[in-house]
Design a protein around this motif. Structure first.
Motif, PDB file in Angstrom:
ATOM      1  N   LEU A  31      -7.595 -57.032 -86.240  1.00  0.00           N
ATOM      2  CA  LEU A  31      -8.933 -56.355 -86.696  1.00  0.00           C
ATOM      3  C   LEU A  31      -9.873 -57.587 -86.872  1.00  0.00           C
ATOM      4  CD1 LEU A  31     -10.499 -54.025 -88.131  1.00  0.00           C
ATOM      5  CD2 LEU A  31      -9.643 -55.088 -90.230  1.00  0.00           C
ATOM      6  N   VAL A  32     -11.323 -57.158 -86.242  1.00  0.00           N
ATOM      7  CA  VAL A  32     -12.395 -57.983 -86.282  1.00  0.00           C
ATOM      8  C   VAL A  32     -13.496 -57.494 -87.178  1.00  0.00           C
ATOM      9  CG1 VAL A  32     -14.141 -59.442 -85.215  1.00  0.00           C
ATOM     10  CG2 VAL A  32     -11.937 -59.034 -84.013  1.00  0.00           C
ATOM     11  N   ILE A  33     -13.966 -58.301 -88.096  1.00  0.00           N
ATOM     12  CA  ILE A  33     -14.943 -57.472 -89.108  1.00  0.00           C
ATOM     13  C   ILE A  33     -16.369 -58.427 -88.925  1.00  0.00           C
ATOM     14  CG2 ILE A  33     -15.383 -57.080 -91.706  1.00  0.00           C
ATOM     15  CD1 ILE A  33     -12.120 -57.440 -92.135  1.00  0.00           C
ATOM     16  N   PHE A  34     -17.237 -57.740 -89.016  1.00  0.00           N
ATOM     17  CA  PHE A  34     -18.723 -58.121 -88.870  1.00  0.00           C
ATOM     18  C   PHE A  34     -19.322 -57.639 -89.984  1.00  0.00           C
ATOM     19  CE2 PHE A  34     -17.223 -58.461 -84.205  1.00  0.00           C
ATOM     20  CZ  PHE A  34     -17.920 -59.796 -84.063  1.00  0.00           C
ATOM     21  N   SER A  47     -25.465 -61.079 -92.531  1.00  0.00           N
ATOM     22  CA  SER A  47     -25.344 -62.279 -92.637  1.00  0.00           C
ATOM     23  C   SER A  47     -25.651 -62.934 -91.225  1.00  0.00           C
ATOM     24  CB  SER A  47     -23.910 -62.467 -93.166  1.00  0.00           C
ATOM     25  OG  SER A  47     -22.860 -62.050 -92.235  1.00  0.00           O
ATOM     26  N   GLY A  48     -25.275 -62.321 -90.250  1.00  0.00           N
ATOM     27  CA  GLY A  48     -25.474 -63.010 -88.974  1.00  0.00           C
ATOM     28  C   GLY A  48     -24.317 -64.077 -88.473  1.00  0.00           C
ATOM     29  N   GLU A  49     -23.246 -63.778 -89.259  1.00  0.00           N
ATOM     30  CA  GLU A  49     -22.065 -64.740 -89.287  1.00  0.00           C
ATOM     31  C   GLU A  49     -21.105 -64.305 -88.031  1.00  0.00           C
ATOM     32  OE1 GLU A  49     -21.449 -67.636 -90.664  1.00  0.00           O
ATOM     33  OE2 GLU A  49     -23.243 -67.424 -92.168  1.00  0.00           O
ATOM     34  N   ASP A  50     -20.184 -65.208 -87.690  1.00  0.00           N
ATOM     35  CA  ASP A  50     -19.459 -64.721 -86.890  1.00  0.00           C
ATOM     36  C   ASP A  50     -18.382 -63.793 -87.393  1.00  0.00           C
ATOM     37  OD1 ASP A  50     -20.435 -66.375 -84.792  1.00  0.00           O
ATOM     38  OD2 ASP A  50     -19.189 -67.920 -85.355  1.00  0.00           O
ATOM     39  N   GLY A  51     -17.535 -62.960 -86.438  1.00  0.00           N
ATOM     40  CA  GLY A  51     -16.611 -62.010 -87.139  1.00  0.00           C
ATOM     41  C   GLY A  51     -15.286 -62.592 -87.970  1.00  0.00           C
ATOM     42  N   ILE A  52     -14.538 -61.938 -88.521  1.00  0.00           N
ATOM     43  CA  ILE A  52     -13.546 -62.499 -89.119  1.00  0.00           C
ATOM     44  C   ILE A  52     -12.444 -61.780 -88.412  1.00  0.00           C
ATOM     45  CG2 ILE A  52     -11.927 -62.465 -91.027  1.00  0.00           C
ATOM     46  CD1 ILE A  52     -14.556 -62.540 -93.063  1.00  0.00           C
ATOM     47  N   VAL A  53     -11.245 -62.619 -87.854  1.00  0.00           N
ATOM     48  CA  VAL A  53     -10.243 -62.024 -87.231  1.00  0.00           C
ATOM     49  C   VAL A  53      -8.885 -62.006 -88.047  1.00  0.00           C
ATOM     50  CG1 VAL A  53      -8.816 -61.861 -85.146  1.00  0.00           C
ATOM     51  CG2 VAL A  53     -11.123 -62.836 -85.257  1.00  0.00           C
ATOM     52  N   LEU A  54      -8.463 -60.715 -88.306  1.00  0.00           N
ATOM     53  CA  LEU A  54      -6.977 -60.369 -88.789  1.00  0.00           C
ATOM     54  C   LEU A  54      -6.094 -60.196 -87.983  1.00  0.00           C
ATOM     55  CD1 LEU A  54      -8.054 -58.576 -91.967  1.00  0.00           C
ATOM     56  CD2 LEU A  54      -7.569 -60.816 -92.133  1.00  0.00           C
ATOM     57  N   HIS A  55      -5.089 -60.939 -87.914  1.00  0.00           N
ATOM     58  CA  HIS A  55      -3.953 -60.621 -86.805  1.00  0.00           C
ATOM     59  C   HIS A  55      -2.813 -60.050 -87.637  1.00  0.00           C
ATOM     60  CE1 HIS A  55      -5.793 -63.004 -83.571  1.00  0.00           C
ATOM     61  NE2 HIS A  55      -5.640 -61.951 -82.886  1.00  0.00           N
ATOM     62  N   ASN A  56      -2.642 -60.447 -88.885  1.00  0.00           N
ATOM     63  CA  ASN A  56      -1.441 -60.125 -89.544  1.00  0.00           C
ATOM     64  C   ASN A  56      -1.700 -59.167 -90.985  1.00  0.00           C
ATOM     65  OD1 ASN A  56       0.662 -61.485 -88.025  1.00  0.00           O
ATOM     66  ND2 ASN A  56      -0.471 -63.378 -88.701  1.00  0.00           N
ATOM     67  N   ALA A  57      -0.882 -58.623 -91.447  1.00  0.00           N
ATOM     68  CA  ALA A  57      -1.009 -57.790 -92.738  1.00  0.00           C
ATOM     69  C   ALA A  57      -2.344 -57.099 -93.048  1.00  0.00           C
ATOM     70  CB  ALA A  57      -0.958 -58.876 -93.742  1.00  0.00           C
ATOM     71  N   ILE A  58      -2.706 -56.008 -91.641  1.00  0.00           N
ATOM     72  CA  ILE A  58      -3.953 -55.306 -91.792  1.00  0.00           C
ATOM     73  C   ILE A  58      -3.643 -54.226 -92.914  1.00  0.00           C
ATOM     74  CG2 ILE A  58      -5.666 -54.199 -90.462  1.00  0.00           C
ATOM     75  CD1 ILE A  58      -4.680 -55.784 -87.958  1.00  0.00           C
ATOM     76  N   MET A  79     -10.179 -55.333 -97.927  1.00  0.00           N
ATOM     77  CA  MET A  79     -11.194 -55.499 -98.828  1.00  0.00           C
ATOM     78  C   MET A  79     -11.471 -56.983 -99.522  1.00  0.00           C
ATOM     79  SD  MET A  79     -12.346 -52.485 -99.216  1.00  0.00           S
ATOM     80  CE  MET A  79     -13.407 -52.414-100.974  1.00  0.00           C
ATOM     81  N   LYS A  80     -10.240 -57.518 -99.509  1.00  0.00           N
ATOM     82  CA  LYS A  80     -10.473 -58.856 -99.768  1.00  0.00           C
ATOM     83  C   LYS A  80     -11.228 -59.847 -98.993  1.00  0.00           C
ATOM     84  CE  LYS A  80      -6.109 -59.618-102.370  1.00  0.00           C
ATOM     85  NZ  LYS A  80      -4.778 -60.140-102.270  1.00  0.00           N
ATOM     86  N   GLU A  81     -10.969 -59.492 -97.726  1.00  0.00           N
ATOM     87  CA  GLU A  81     -11.867 -60.398 -96.564  1.00  0.00           C
ATOM     88  C   GLU A  81     -13.462 -59.894 -96.682  1.00  0.00           C
ATOM     89  OE1 GLU A  81     -10.806 -62.705 -94.483  1.00  0.00           O
ATOM     90  OE2 GLU A  81      -8.721 -62.678 -95.068  1.00  0.00           O
ATOM     91  N   ILE A  82     -13.701 -58.784 -96.809  1.00  0.00           N
ATOM     92  CA  ILE A  82     -15.100 -58.313 -97.159  1.00  0.00           C
ATOM     93  C   ILE A  82     -15.637 -59.065 -98.313  1.00  0.00           C
ATOM     94  CG2 ILE A  82     -16.383 -56.300 -97.574  1.00  0.00           C
ATOM     95  CD1 ILE A  82     -14.854 -54.538 -95.845  1.00  0.00           C
ATOM     96  N   ASP A  83     -14.924 -59.041 -99.238  1.00  0.00           N
ATOM     97  CA  ASP A  83     -15.234 -59.624-100.605  1.00  0.00           C
ATOM     98  C   ASP A  83     -15.665 -61.284-100.394  1.00  0.00           C
ATOM     99  OD1 ASP A  83     -15.264 -57.165-101.920  1.00  0.00           O
ATOM    100  OD2 ASP A  83     -13.323 -57.984-102.991  1.00  0.00           O
ATOM    101  N   GLN A  84     -14.769 -61.818 -99.710  1.00  0.00           N
ATOM    102  CA  GLN A  84     -15.225 -63.210 -99.178  1.00  0.00           C
ATOM    103  C   GLN A  84     -16.372 -63.294 -98.147  1.00  0.00           C
ATOM    104  OE1 GLN A  84     -11.509 -65.004 -97.676  1.00  0.00           O
ATOM    105  NE2 GLN A  84     -10.350 -64.527 -99.646  1.00  0.00           N
ATOM    106  N   LEU A  85     -16.394 -62.508 -97.474  1.00  0.00           N
ATOM    107  CA  LEU A  85     -17.752 -62.463 -96.601  1.00  0.00           C
ATOM    108  C   LEU A  85     -18.898 -62.381 -97.208  1.00  0.00           C
ATOM    109  CD1 LEU A  85     -17.483 -60.759 -93.142  1.00  0.00           C
ATOM    110  CD2 LEU A  85     -19.664 -60.826 -94.642  1.00  0.00           C
TER     111      LEU A  85
END
Length: 234
Positions: A172-175, A179-190, A196-202
């Motif tokens: 899963l890639v989250i944009f 923010s204009g930041e690069d996407g976050i890639v999740l390969h495990n435990a999707i 939601m944790k990744e979105i909060d951190q972003l």
């Protein structure tokens, strides 16, 4: 169970815009579960969200799939057969999507529910039966399934996966577009919780970046995460 709350993310009063790219093996049971987790997440977010589900599969990923199916890795015939069936499933999903994004997702879900645990029964005839079951135009679907255009769409998905540094499925890639930041890639435990944790951190990184910039300009900015109760329409 339907959640009784939604989360709204804002920056300077403007709702954040999230885009999700989920790369899947269209015959993978694990990928099917991740799709369900992703759409549960989408239901929790009231901000604008766009979802893309892309098939991603190549010979290097066959070993992972073989291991999931408990098939001997040195069985060359089975390896080739698995690859061809997943490739057919990928083209079928793309062909179904040409009749509407929702129809494509409906087709993908039914295909995974029906054949994820009995891939040896997955054939072109099975594909046509799935198309009939969800009510899409079978003649158009059959034509699209064999077309160069559909194959080109599939290859485009493979290029997108490579550009986003996707290594395996599910991924899963989250944009977040403000923010204009690069996407976050999740390969495990999707899972919904981890997404939601990744979105909060972003969002936190976005807030910190804006705060640092505003301190230099002596301007006050604000990012917010708002949790609101949903009305019960039942």
């Amino acid at each position: 169970m339907v959640s009784q709350y939604q989360v709204e993310y804002k920056c300077n009063g403007i709702p954040n815009f999230f885009e999700f790219y989920l790369f899947v093996n269209p015959l993978g049971n694990k990928c099917y579960q991740c799709e369900r987790e992703l759409f549960e997440t989408v239901d929790l977010i009231s901000s604008k969200v766009d979802v893309h589900i892309l098939p991603f599969y190549h010979q290097a990923l066959v070993d992972d799939f073989i291991e999931q199916l408990n098939v001997p890795k040195n069985d060359l015939d089975t390896r080739n057969e698995l690859y061809e069936r997943v490739y057919l499933a990928s083209l079928a999903y793309k062909a179904a999507s040409l009749q509407g994004k929702r129809k494509g997702r409906e087709f993908l879900s039914l295909m995974q529910e029906t054949y994820a645990n009995k891939i040896d029964h997955f054939t072109r005839d099975a594909v046509m039966q799935l198309a009939e079951a969800i009510g899409i135009d079978k003649a158009m679907f059959a034509e699209d399934l064999s077309s160069d255009f559909t194959r080109d769409l599939y290859m485009k998905d493979q290029r997108i996966a490579q550009e986003m540094n996707v290594l395996k499925t599910p991924a899963l890639v989250i944009f977040e577009h403000q923010s204009g930041e690069d996407g976050i890639v999740l390969h495990n435990a999707i899972t919904t919780e981890n997404i939601m944790k990744e979105i909060d951190q972003l969002i936190m990184k976005q807030y910190q970046k804006i705060s640092e910039r505003s301190m230099r300009r002596n301007v006050r900015h604000q990012c917010a995460k708002v949790i609101s109760l949903m009305r019960d329409h039942g």
